[in-house]
Scaffold this active site. Structure first.
Site, PDB file in Angstrom:
ATOM      1  N   PRO A   2       6.385  -5.122   2.407  1.00 53.15           N
ATOM      2  CA  PRO A   2       5.766  -6.429   2.588  1.00 53.15           C
ATOM      3  C   PRO A   2       7.163  -8.044   2.244  1.00 53.15           C
ATOM      4  O   PRO A   2       8.345  -7.086   2.417  1.00 53.15           O
ATOM      5  CB  PRO A   2       5.461  -5.622   0.877  1.00 53.15           C
ATOM      6  CG  PRO A   2       5.906  -3.963   0.915  1.00 53.15           C
ATOM      7  CD  PRO A   2       6.560  -3.667   2.067  1.00 53.15           C
ATOM      8  N   GLU A   3       5.369  -8.371   2.907  1.00 47.13           N
ATOM      9  CA  GLU A   3       6.895 -10.188   3.129  1.00 47.13           C
ATOM     10  C   GLU A   3       6.803 -10.531   1.950  1.00 47.13           C
ATOM     11  O   GLU A   3       5.648 -10.279   1.050  1.00 47.13           O
ATOM     12  CB  GLU A   3       6.278 -10.135   4.104  1.00 47.13           C
ATOM     13  CG  GLU A   3       6.852  -9.717   5.543  1.00 47.13           C
ATOM     14  CD  GLU A   3       6.484 -10.163   6.404  1.00 47.13           C
ATOM     15  OE1 GLU A   3       6.006 -11.087   6.974  1.00 47.13           O
ATOM     16  OE2 GLU A   3       6.562  -9.282   7.915  1.00 47.13           O
ATOM     17  N   HIS A  97       4.547  10.716  -7.451  1.00 55.23           N
ATOM     18  CA  HIS A  97       5.673   9.914  -6.496  1.00 55.23           C
ATOM     19  C   HIS A  97       6.295   8.566  -7.646  1.00 55.23           C
ATOM     20  O   HIS A  97       6.433   7.502  -7.402  1.00 55.23           O
ATOM     21  CB  HIS A  97       4.865   9.127  -5.263  1.00 55.23           C
ATOM     22  CG  HIS A  97       5.175  10.327  -4.283  1.00 55.23           C
ATOM     23  ND1 HIS A  97       6.005  10.853  -3.771  1.00 55.23           N
ATOM     24  CD2 HIS A  97       3.978  10.935  -3.426  1.00 55.23           C
ATOM     25  CE1 HIS A  97       5.817  11.623  -2.468  1.00 55.23           C
ATOM     26  NE2 HIS A  97       3.934  11.938  -2.480  1.00 55.23           N
ATOM     27  N   ARG A 116       7.983   6.930  -0.039  1.00 56.08           N
ATOM     28  CA  ARG A 116       9.193   7.111   0.732  1.00 56.08           C
ATOM     29  C   ARG A 116      10.612   6.785  -0.022  1.00 56.08           C
ATOM     30  O   ARG A 116      11.752   7.079   0.995  1.00 56.08           O
ATOM     31  CB  ARG A 116       8.918   6.517   1.938  1.00 56.08           C
ATOM     32  CG  ARG A 116       7.965   6.881   3.188  1.00 56.08           C
ATOM     33  CD  ARG A 116       7.542   5.805   4.276  1.00 56.08           C
ATOM     34  NE  ARG A 116       8.086   6.002   4.871  1.00 56.08           N
ATOM     35  CZ  ARG A 116       8.201   5.352   5.716  1.00 56.08           C
ATOM     36  NH1 ARG A 116       7.360   4.729   6.743  1.00 56.08           N
ATOM     37  NH2 ARG A 116       9.486   5.904   7.035  1.00 56.08           N
ATOM     38  N   LYS A 159      22.212 -20.392  18.707  1.00 55.05           N
ATOM     39  CA  LYS A 159      22.030 -19.357  18.750  1.00 55.05           C
ATOM     40  C   LYS A 159      20.862 -18.818  19.613  1.00 55.05           C
ATOM     41  O   LYS A 159      20.139 -19.976  20.440  1.00 55.05           O
ATOM     42  CB  LYS A 159      20.814 -19.082  17.333  1.00 55.05           C
ATOM     43  CG  LYS A 159      21.207 -18.693  16.304  1.00 55.05           C
ATOM     44  CD  LYS A 159      20.962 -18.635  15.133  1.00 55.05           C
ATOM     45  CE  LYS A 159      20.856 -18.629  13.629  1.00 55.05           C
ATOM     46  NZ  LYS A 159      21.830 -17.670  13.141  1.00 55.05           N
TER      47      LYS A 159
END
Length: 273
Positions: A2-3, A97, A116, A159
């Site tokens: 998730p962002e 879970h 997970r 960069k």
């Protein structure tokens, strides 16, 4: 993973149930997620009232009246379930879970489920929050005033890495990830393959490309948060749309998929330069 928009959506769902409530009980159904829980995890939370539920980057922050803060990261598969405790006092049914269960004074139960087990939870003092290892090197919030073309250019100057790869660095923009980096670059019409330094002058001042990109990052994140709140599924311009026509008006290009730093990048070679 998730962002920022997805984590913000979770925060907005948790806040009404958690803010103002007291944490009556914490149940840990295992000793660890990605990392072990602190030994005093439950003790520092139980009996404490929640003053605020906030977000920093991809982390959720639950502030307590003790001066402590609960840090939570969803990892790859983590999610929260908010339920009302049954009036007869029966326990809420658990999934195998379900690893952390918070019982609140307002009869809500907040359960963290993570198949997970890549999630993270920690407790730290609020005063030392910015020094915590999760935040010590974290950049500005992209929806804050501190993030703009100037800060983006300053972080990009010199960069040599590809621009898309640089945007995944949380030191540049906290919470931005693979999906919305691709989306923002498309909206700004910038190639993900372009060298990062090209959006800044040698002295670190923003070029026009940095101005477009900073604005695009804010736009795609705000749009995603709004669409998450409305339950919209069709929310991506280019991500996961390999082979589709470019949605940019007047562009005859086709969305292409490439690999960068082990992740998929979706972009239009025709209009992104």
């Amino acid at each position: 993973m998730p962002e920022l928009p997805e984590v913000e959506s979770v925060r907005r769902r948790l806040e009404p149930a958690m803010r103002g409530a007291r944490i009556d009980r914490v149940v840990l159904r295992r000793a660890n997620l990605r990392r072990p829980f602190p030994g005093d995890f439950a003790r520092r939370l139980e009996g404490r009232r929640i003053s605020a539920v906030e977000r920093r980057g991809k982390y959720l922050l639950v502030f307590l009246d003790s001066g402590d803060a609960l840090l939570m990261h969803l990892g790859m598969s983590g999610s929260f379930r908010v339920e009302l405790t049954r009036k007869d006092g029966a326990a809420v049914e658990n999934d195998r879970h379900d690893h952390v269960i918070f019982t609140l004074s307002n009869r809500h139960t907040v359960t963290f489920n993570d198949p997970r087990r890549f999630g993270v939870m920690d407790v730290t003092g609020r005063d030392g929050l910015e020094a915590h290892r999760a935040f010590a090197a974290m950049g500005p919030e992209p929806l804050s005033r501190s993030f703009d073309a100037d800060s983006l250019a300053a972080a990009s100057a010199g960069k040599k890495v590809a621009l898309k790869v640089a945007l995944l660095d949380q030191r540049i923009a906290a919470g931005l990830g693979n999906i919305y980096a691709s989306e923002a670059l498309h909206l700004a019409r910038l190639s993900p393959l372009r060298r990062t330094s090209t959006i800044a002058t040698p002295s670190g001042r923003p070029r026009a490309s940095a101005v477009r990109l900073a604005a695009a990052i804010k736009t795609v994140l705000r749009t995603a948060i709004r669409r998450q709140a409305g339950g919209a599924d069709d929310r991506f311009r280019v991500y996961d749309r390999e082979g589709d026509p470019c949605p940019t008006r007047g562009c005859a290009g086709t969305i292409r998929r490439i690999w960068q730093a082990g992740r998929s990048t979706f972009y239009c070679p025709a209009c992104q330069r």
